[in-house]
Design an enzyme around this catalytic site. Structure first.
Site, PDB file in Angstrom:
ATOM      1  CE  LYS A  35      23.289  34.745  27.351  1.00 14.26           C
ATOM      2  NZ  LYS A  35      22.381  34.190  28.377  1.00 14.26           N
ATOM      3  CE1 TYR A 255      48.635  55.993  36.938  1.00 17.70           C
ATOM      4  CE2 TYR A 255      48.043  54.157  35.514  1.00 17.70           C
ATOM      5  CZ  TYR A 255      48.264  55.507  35.696  1.00 17.70           C
ATOM      6  OH  TYR A 255      48.106  56.365  34.645  1.00 17.70           O
TER       7      TYR A 255
END
Ligand SMILES: *Cc1c(COP(=O)(O)O)cnc(C)c1O
Length: 361
Positions: A35, A255
């Site tokens: 899956k 950042y």
């Protein structure tokens, strides 16, 4: 030079890991769970390499199953959540798919089906995970309704474990006791074991294993468990250094200035970021490999880049190879440093990262 961010999948390692699942439970069959695009490895490529070995495949929905059928996969395919609406009944027949039935409503739909060939059904009991499955007290009646349908050829009895990744957790024993109390008298093969139970809980092996993450080389029991050594890594996320700079003590990186240099620091900028599927929450110190040697993440991960400490690698230069996870850096270790699991790292690879395959026979 094109952007160097790449995923490399090792198909021979996936075959090895499937074979290892089977050796854990001699005589049992195993659904290879593919899956979510085979946990980000490419469902068609993985299914093709496993097709000669796999007793069956498992996917989440008919869309995933049809992609396998269209690429020529003939093995049985189990739909782990069954069908989502009765309109899919025709596909079960035309594409020869095997549904799970986890609710009374799905049992109704399957009883009303009029397929042209016999239909196998995996009937699921909720033994304590409390996600999908029939109530234990409803299970025998649902079984009887399916067994009465002339078109239902086989019923596999299944349940799913919530805590098998902690082998000493008492919930697993309680789930198994519930399962045998309410399904013990019913005929048919049993399926209970996800990867964690395949590796760590033999009483749950039953007749059909359902290995997923272990096929992709990450032990759900963690890197410290012996099973981690028996599995081979199957996917590497790799890139290169695109810049190297020198910072003085007190200077901050990236950042928010999360990482502040304590010493004169050589910083490498790597072309990989959260838009590629690298976890933004990775902490300072998360392991990476530069030129095959251990290094560590420093500073917050950006969308397209991240930064690593090269102070101990004075010879590292732009263009040098970086591995973010793979054979040198365990995906489980990166996941642990990012408050997530290898499943999410693997399924989170973005479409912008091209995949290449190797297959050593
Ligand atoms: C995804 C899934 C599995 C595989 O789980 P892993 O932990 O990846 O081995 C097994 N059974 C069911 C019902 C699943 O949904």
């Amino acid at each position: 030079m094109a952007r160097p961010t790449r995923a490399h999948v090792d198909l021979a390692a996936i075959r090895h890991n499937y074979a290892h699942a089977k050796t854990r439970a001699p005589g049992a069959r195993a659904l290879a769970v593919v899956k979510a695009d085979a946990y980000g490895h490419g469902a068609v490529a993985v299914a093709r390499t496993l097709a000669p070995l796999a007793d069956a495949f498992a996917v989440a929905c008919t869309e995933e199953a049809l992609a396998l059928r269209e690429s020529g996969i003939g093995n049985p395919i189990v739909l782990l959540e069954g069908i989502f609406e009765p309109a899919e009944l025709g596909l079960l027949d035309s594409a020869r798919l095997t549904p799970v039935a986890h609710s009374r409503e799905q049992v109704d739909w399957l009883c009303r089906a009029r397929p042209t060939r016999p239909l196998a059904v995996w009937l699921k009991m909720d033994t304590g995970m409390h996600r999908l499955g029939l109530e234990p007290s409803d299970f025998a009646a649902a079984y009887a309704r399916l067994a009465d349908c002339p078109h239902v050829s086989e019923i596999v009895l299944m349940t799913h474990l919530a805590c098998a990744d902690e082998p000493d957790h008492p919930a697993t024993q309680a789930q198994l006791a519930c399962f045998s109390a309410h399904a013990g008298a019913l005929p048919g093969p049993r399926s209970i074991a996800n990867s964690a139970a395949v590796l760590g809980y033999p009483p749950a092996h039953g007749h059909w294993l359902r290995p997923g993450i272990m096929l992709y080389g990450a032990s759900p029991l963690g890197e410290a468990h012996a099973s981690a050594a028996a599995l081979r890594p199957t996917i590497a996320l790799e890139s290169r250094l695109i810049s190297v700079r020198h910072l003085a003590p007190g200077e901050a990186i990236g950042y928010g200035g999360r990482f502040v240099c304590q010493r004169p620091t050589r910083v490498g900028v790597v072309a990989a970021g959260y838009a590629d599927g690298y976890p933004r929450h990775a902490r300072d110190g998360t392991p990476v490999a530069v030129n095959g040697k251990p290094s560590r993440l420093i500073g917050r991960v950006s969308m397209d880049m991240l930064t690593v400490d090269l102070t101990d690698q004075p010879g590292a230069h732009p263009g040098d190879p970086v591995q973010l996870w793979g054979d040198l850096v365990a995906a489980n270790a990166v996941a642990a440093a990012s408050d997530t699991i290898a499943y999410q790292l693997f399924t989170g690879r973005s479409q912008r990262v091209p995949v290449s395959y190797r297959d050593d026979r």
